[in-house]
Motif scaffolding. Sequence first.
Motif, short mmCIF file in Angstrom:
data_model
loop_
_atom_site.label_atom_id
_atom_site.label_comp_id
_atom_site.label_asym_id
_atom_site.label_seq_id
_atom_site.Cartn_x
_atom_site.Cartn_y
_atom_site.Cartn_z
N SER A 240 -6.87 -6.28 6.28
CA SER A 240 -7.76 -6.92 5.30
C SER A 240 -7.03 -7.88 4.37
N THR A 241 -5.78 -8.18 4.63
CA THR A 241 -5.02 -9.09 3.76
C THR A 241 -5.57 -10.51 3.90
N ALA B 59 0.80 -1.22 0.00
CA ALA B 59 0.00 0.00 0.00
C ALA B 59 0.83 1.27 0.00
N SER C 39 -19.27 -1.88 7.75
CA SER C 39 -17.86 -2.24 7.64
C SER C 39 -17.72 -3.23 6.49
N THR C 40 -16.50 -3.46 6.08
CA THR C 40 -16.28 -4.43 5.01
C THR C 40 -16.50 -5.86 5.48
N ASP D 88 -3.29 -3.55 0.33
CA ASP D 88 -4.29 -2.53 -0.01
C ASP D 88 -4.80 -1.78 1.21
N GLU D 89 -5.62 -2.44 2.00
CA GLU D 89 -6.26 -1.82 3.15
C GLU D 89 -5.76 -2.45 4.44
N PRO D 90 -5.71 -1.66 5.54
CA PRO D 90 -5.29 -2.23 6.82
C PRO D 90 -6.22 -3.34 7.28
N THR E 237 0.05 2.92 9.78
CA THR E 237 -0.21 4.07 8.92
C THR E 237 1.00 4.33 8.03
N TYR F 248 0.81 -4.00 4.24
CA TYR F 248 -0.31 -4.73 3.64
C TYR F 248 -0.51 -4.28 2.19
#
Length: 355
Positions: A179-180, A65, A267-268, A175-177, A157, A173
């Motif tokens: 969420s891997t 990221a 949330s995702t 893409d997103e924190p 961050t 990671y």
Amino acid sequence: MPPTRSSTVDRSTPRRARLALALGAALLAVPLAACGADPEAEPDGSAGGGETASEAFEAVTIEHAFGSTEIDEEPLRVVTWGWGSSDAAIALGVVPVAIPKNSYGADEEGYMPWQQEAIDASGAEEPTLLTEAAEPPLEEIIAAEPDLILANYSGITEADYEKLSQIADTVAYPDEPWSTPWREVITTVGDALGKADEAAQLLEDVDAEVAAAAAAHPEFEGRTIAAVAIDPNAFYVYTPADPRVQFLEDLGFTVADSVDELDTGESTFYYTLSTEEVDKLTSDVLLSYVADQTVRDDIAADPALQAMQQVQDGTVASVVGESYISSVSPPTALSLTWGLETFVESLVPAVEAAG
């Protein structure tokens, strides 16, 4: 045994120089005080992964990221931050010199049970446990003198990344924190350690165990399921994006349509459902994650939940215990197979009750 370099690889001097520029004298005090050894001395082999590097290591660039990280020498001292990367490294035969301390589901020291078992079996020195915190504990990480920091399933961050990358090569990671995908955690760690083939074999072995469990329970196939976490103040539903749910699909279950239909987009990977609407969460089986038997009993007695068809039909399954909850939240290279049998057996009575 792969060939090893004939002389000790000393990477401490350039790292200290970068630290001096980036973090200042206050942070430098820890590593400078700790590094009094002769750089030409032979290594003692006590650090995770050993103290000699393989001639066969091929440089690798890992995109993430915050850019890309080029690793051009075999990492000798690995530090991990976040979840899953510690277990992947240990499973691949590299015990890190420092890993995050855990409290939920961990032993008194802060190791997860599957970590302690694997470290004991390896005969390696136990890693230093890094203080639990929202931000990486920089001074503790510096003291570990890493040449690689794995944070590929974490919440760091960009500012954290910049600081960490001044200490050592750092992998964030993709893409997103937080969420891997758990499989990608393993493959990325394998790439970073020069063990891509071993990582592929590890995944094949883990998948084979899960497939065997699914084959042993054909009654799971096609059953609809909703996975939830319940506490006195909230009712949380996990979405198909959550690794817990993906693992249930690997076992043969199908996510109930109601899970998507009621999704609030909060949330995702989860959403909160009001107690007035819980009866709308229909499924063949309801799976709840609860910390202990007392919580499970409280849930069963909750009048608000008595309206749920699964409660009335006795098709509620519970994964009880912090360690077992953690083992699939999300799964890791070590945890998934560690808790697999108990997890599967917790589902059987509810599926049988569903007829």
